[in-house]
Scaffold this motif. Structure first.
Motif, PDB file in Angstrom:
ATOM      1  N   LEU A 110       0.850  -1.188   0.000  1.00 35.58           N
ATOM      2  CA  LEU A 110       0.000   0.000   0.000  1.00 35.58           C
ATOM      3  C   LEU A 110       0.886   1.239   0.000  1.00 35.58           C
ATOM      4  CD1 LEU A 110      -2.765   1.421   0.278  1.00 35.58           C
ATOM      5  CD2 LEU A 110      -2.461   1.288   2.763  1.00 35.58           C
ATOM      6  N   VAL A 111       0.635   2.143  -0.942  1.00 37.11           N
ATOM      7  CA  VAL A 111       1.341   3.417  -0.993  1.00 37.11           C
ATOM      8  C   VAL A 111       0.299   4.516  -0.803  1.00 37.11           C
ATOM      9  CG1 VAL A 111       2.761   4.972  -2.375  1.00 37.11           C
ATOM     10  CG2 VAL A 111       3.100   2.501  -2.548  1.00 37.11           C
ATOM     11  N   GLY A 112       0.355   5.210   0.323  1.00 32.84           N
ATOM     12  CA  GLY A 112      -0.606   6.258   0.617  1.00 32.84           C
ATOM     13  C   GLY A 112      -0.473   7.448  -0.315  1.00 32.84           C
ATOM     14  N   ALA A 113      -1.534   8.226  -0.422  1.00 34.28           N
ATOM     15  CA  ALA A 113      -1.549   9.371  -1.334  1.00 34.28           C
ATOM     16  C   ALA A 113      -0.441  10.366  -1.023  1.00 34.28           C
ATOM     17  CB  ALA A 113      -2.911  10.060  -1.281  1.00 34.28           C
ATOM     18  N   GLY A 114      -0.067  10.482   0.240  1.00 33.65           N
ATOM     19  CA  GLY A 114       0.971  11.431   0.607  1.00 33.65           C
ATOM     20  C   GLY A 114       2.352  10.820   0.711  1.00 33.65           C
ATOM     21  N   GLU A 115       2.490   9.568   0.282  1.00 27.81           N
ATOM     22  CA  GLU A 115       3.756   8.855   0.440  1.00 27.81           C
ATOM     23  C   GLU A 115       4.444   8.555  -0.883  1.00 27.81           C
ATOM     24  OE1 GLU A 115       2.428   5.380   2.432  1.00 27.81           O
ATOM     25  OE2 GLU A 115       2.222   6.358   4.389  1.00 27.81           O
ATOM     26  N   ARG A 116       3.885   9.020  -1.993  1.00 24.88           N
ATOM     27  CA  ARG A 116       4.433   8.667  -3.306  1.00 24.88           C
ATOM     28  C   ARG A 116       5.768   9.358  -3.559  1.00 24.88           C
ATOM     29  NH1 ARG A 116      -1.272   8.923  -4.956  1.00 24.88           N
ATOM     30  NH2 ARG A 116      -1.027  11.099  -5.572  1.00 24.88           N
ATOM     31  N   GLU A 117       6.701   8.610  -4.146  1.00 27.35           N
ATOM     32  CA  GLU A 117       7.979   9.163  -4.556  1.00 27.35           C
ATOM     33  C   GLU A 117       7.768   9.935  -5.863  1.00 27.35           C
ATOM     34  OE1 GLU A 117      10.654   5.569  -2.656  1.00 27.35           O
ATOM     35  OE2 GLU A 117      10.333   5.627  -4.813  1.00 27.35           O
ATOM     36  N   THR A 118       8.338  11.122  -5.941  1.00 26.78           N
ATOM     37  CA  THR A 118       8.037  12.032  -7.046  1.00 26.78           C
ATOM     38  C   THR A 118       9.290  12.417  -7.821  1.00 26.78           C
ATOM     39  OG1 THR A 118       6.150  12.951  -5.836  1.00 26.78           O
ATOM     40  CG2 THR A 118       7.028  14.260  -7.660  1.00 26.78           C
ATOM     41  N   LEU A 119       9.153  12.427  -9.130  1.00 27.78           N
ATOM     42  CA  LEU A 119      10.235  12.852 -10.012  1.00 27.78           C
ATOM     43  C   LEU A 119       9.735  14.004 -10.872  1.00 27.78           C
ATOM     44  CD1 LEU A 119      12.905  12.647 -11.499  1.00 27.78           C
ATOM     45  CD2 LEU A 119      11.984  10.740 -12.802  1.00 27.78           C
ATOM     46  N   GLU A 120      10.316  15.187 -10.664  1.00 29.55           N
ATOM     47  CA  GLU A 120       9.967  16.376 -11.443  1.00 29.55           C
ATOM     48  C   GLU A 120      10.888  16.441 -12.656  1.00 29.55           C
ATOM     49  OE1 GLU A 120       7.863  19.038 -10.867  1.00 29.55           O
ATOM     50  OE2 GLU A 120       7.097  18.615  -8.842  1.00 29.55           O
ATOM     51  N   LEU A 121      10.306  16.442 -13.853  1.00 30.39           N
ATOM     52  CA  LEU A 121      11.084  16.554 -15.068  1.00 30.39           C
ATOM     53  C   LEU A 121      10.839  17.906 -15.727  1.00 30.39           C
ATOM     54  CD1 LEU A 121      10.521  12.963 -16.458  1.00 30.39           C
ATOM     55  CD2 LEU A 121      12.675  13.904 -15.618  1.00 30.39           C
ATOM     56  N   ASP A 122      11.680  18.207 -16.711  1.00 26.28           N
ATOM     57  CA  ASP A 122      11.530  19.454 -17.434  1.00 26.28           C
ATOM     58  C   ASP A 122      10.255  19.399 -18.282  1.00 26.28           C
ATOM     59  OD1 ASP A 122      12.164  21.946 -18.338  1.00 26.28           O
ATOM     60  OD2 ASP A 122      13.648  21.290 -19.792  1.00 26.28           O
ATOM     61  N   SER A 123       9.847  20.525 -18.803  1.00 29.03           N
ATOM     62  CA  SER A 123       8.694  20.640 -19.706  1.00 29.03           C
ATOM     63  C   SER A 123       7.368  20.342 -19.036  1.00 29.03           C
ATOM     64  CB  SER A 123       8.877  19.732 -20.936  1.00 29.03           C
ATOM     65  OG  SER A 123      10.059  20.067 -21.622  1.00 29.03           O
ATOM     66  N   GLY A 124       7.286  20.530 -17.713  1.00 29.26           N
ATOM     67  CA  GLY A 124       6.007  20.422 -17.028  1.00 29.26           C
ATOM     68  C   GLY A 124       5.472  19.022 -16.850  1.00 29.26           C
ATOM     69  N   VAL A 125       6.346  18.056 -16.630  1.00 32.71           N
ATOM     70  CA  VAL A 125       5.942  16.659 -16.453  1.00 32.71           C
ATOM     71  C   VAL A 125       6.352  16.184 -15.065  1.00 32.71           C
ATOM     72  CG1 VAL A 125       6.094  14.310 -17.356  1.00 32.71           C
ATOM     73  CG2 VAL A 125       6.237  16.254 -18.922  1.00 32.71           C
ATOM     74  N   VAL A 126       5.435  15.468 -14.392  1.00 33.62           N
ATOM     75  CA  VAL A 126       5.712  14.921 -13.064  1.00 33.62           C
ATOM     76  C   VAL A 126       5.395  13.430 -13.077  1.00 33.62           C
ATOM     77  CG1 VAL A 126       5.190  15.035 -10.602  1.00 33.62           C
ATOM     78  CG2 VAL A 126       5.093  17.118 -11.987  1.00 33.62           C
ATOM     79  N   TRP A 127       6.345  12.617 -12.606  1.00 32.49           N
ATOM     80  CA  TRP A 127       6.119  11.181 -12.416  1.00 32.49           C
ATOM     81  C   TRP A 127       6.003  10.912 -10.922  1.00 32.49           C
ATOM     82  CZ3 TRP A 127      10.576   8.842 -15.851  1.00 32.49           C
ATOM     83  CH2 TRP A 127      10.239   8.996 -17.207  1.00 32.49           C
ATOM     84  N   GLU A 128       4.984  10.166 -10.516  1.00 39.71           N
ATOM     85  CA  GLU A 128       4.853   9.725  -9.126  1.00 39.71           C
ATOM     86  C   GLU A 128       4.794   8.201  -9.124  1.00 39.71           C
ATOM     87  OE1 GLU A 128       2.078  12.106  -6.601  1.00 39.71           O
ATOM     88  OE2 GLU A 128       1.594  13.056  -8.518  1.00 39.71           O
ATOM     89  N   ARG A 129       5.701   7.579  -8.409  1.00 38.58           N
ATOM     90  CA  ARG A 129       5.780   6.121  -8.389  1.00 38.58           C
ATOM     91  C   ARG A 129       4.687   5.551  -7.491  1.00 38.58           C
ATOM     92  NH1 ARG A 129      11.554   3.536  -7.349  1.00 38.58           N
ATOM     93  NH2 ARG A 129      11.671   3.083  -9.576  1.00 38.58           N
ATOM     94  N   LEU A 130       3.857   4.670  -8.061  1.00 41.53           N
ATOM     95  CA  LEU A 130       2.721   4.110  -7.332  1.00 41.53           C
ATOM     96  C   LEU A 130       3.038   2.775  -6.674  1.00 41.53           C
ATOM     97  CD1 LEU A 130      -0.130   4.922  -9.880  1.00 41.53           C
ATOM     98  CD2 LEU A 130       0.459   6.151  -7.783  1.00 41.53           C
ATOM     99  N   GLY A 131       4.127   2.162  -7.037  1.00 45.61           N
ATOM    100  CA  GLY A 131       4.480   0.889  -6.421  1.00 45.61           C
ATOM    101  C   GLY A 131       5.602   0.221  -7.173  1.00 45.61           C
ATOM    102  N   ARG A 132       6.178  -0.782  -6.532  1.00 46.24           N
ATOM    103  CA  ARG A 132       7.248  -1.560  -7.172  1.00 46.24           C
ATOM    104  C   ARG A 132       7.318  -2.936  -6.529  1.00 46.24           C
ATOM    105  NH1 ARG A 132      11.941  -1.278 -10.040  1.00 46.24           N
ATOM    106  NH2 ARG A 132      13.601  -2.713  -9.395  1.00 46.24           N
ATOM    107  N   VAL A 133       7.355  -3.969  -7.370  1.00 51.36           N
ATOM    108  CA  VAL A 133       7.531  -5.337  -6.915  1.00 51.36           C
ATOM    109  C   VAL A 133       8.876  -5.809  -7.430  1.00 51.36           C
ATOM    110  CG1 VAL A 133       6.669  -7.705  -7.003  1.00 51.36           C
ATOM    111  CG2 VAL A 133       5.061  -5.795  -6.922  1.00 51.36           C
ATOM    112  N   PRO A 134       9.822  -6.183  -6.556  1.00 48.36           N
ATOM    113  CA  PRO A 134      11.141  -6.623  -7.009  1.00 48.36           C
ATOM    114  C   PRO A 134      11.029  -7.743  -8.036  1.00 48.36           C
ATOM    115  CG  PRO A 134      11.114  -6.354  -4.632  1.00 48.36           C
ATOM    116  CD  PRO A 134       9.685  -6.205  -5.096  1.00 48.36           C
TER     117      PRO A 134
END
Length: 219
Positions: A110-134
């Motif tokens: 479970l990844v809470g709404a306030g716990e997401r890892e965020t990657l800010e990229l150029d040109s107005g794009v944001v990636w937020e990681r929702l989960g990862r399974v090894p």
């Protein structure tokens, strides 16, 4: 999320370039950007766009995920750029710190709404990681294109290995896929081989938000 030690992403790009005997200018020509921009990315002074990040890793034959592996910092050769200890909040390196995960680390279940890892990229794009399974070769992301945002700051199309699946929840995106152009609206889904030249852009006045899966090594 509290500030974390910033991984030397630019230094790792420089390391891979030097290991392949590629000059800064040669890499810039292959990627289609200026040598000055590549230099600024390597030193952490500039943010790469989505397309530039993919283009650099493709040209160097490395995966995007390898840039986020904190364990690699100990493997930097002496001639590589010195690791950056920290970066100001809001810079791409500060955002990349959230992705400096051991490849074996599970994110979830479970990844809470306030716990997401965020990657800010150029040109107005944001990636937020929702989960990862090894062991699962997939990027599971909440993607936001701000008004005027695009996956390519230069307007060019990008391509990379893997398969892309996306579902738009709000806003509107223009997807250029090969010679075709599609308007993606809330509730619409896209799926295609990422080797097909493509680009997303938000021509609207509100953010375009959706859930994306990108499978396969991006190399």
């Amino acid at each position: 999320m509290s500030p974390a030690v910033v991984p030397p992403v630019g230094a790792r790009i420089r390391q891979a370039r030097l290991e392949r005997g590629t000059s800064l200018r040669a890499l810039a020509r292959e990627v289609g950007v200026s040598a000055s921009l590549v230099s600024q990315i390597e030193t952490g002074k500039s943010q790469p766009s989505v397309s530039t990040l993919y283009a650099i890793t493709t040209a160097l034959g490395i995966s995007v995920e390898s840039l986020f592996d904190a364990r690699e910092s100990a493997e930097l050769p002496q001639h590589a750029a010195a690791p950056l200890a920290a970066a100001a909040p809001g810079t791409v390196l500060h955002a990349l710190a959230a992705f400096a995960a051991d490849p074996g680390r599970r994110i979830g279940p479970l990844v809470g709404a306030g716990e997401r890892e965020t990657l800010e990229l150029d040109s107005g794009v944001v990636w937020e990681r929702l989960g990862r399974v090894p062991g699962a070769d997939v990027d599971f992301l909440l993607v936001t294109y701000r008004p005027g945002g695009s996956s390519s700051g230069s307007g060019g199309l990008m391509r990379h290995s893997g398969t892309e699946y996306g579902y738009l929840t709000s806003g509107e995106l223009i997807l250029t896929l090969g010679f075709d152009e599609y308007t993606v609206r809330p509730g619409d889904a896209v799926s295609f081989e990422s080797t097909t030249p493509h680009r997303y852009r938000n021509d609207g006045e509100v953010p375009a938000v959706g859930v994306w899966f990108v499978t396969g090594d991006v190399q």
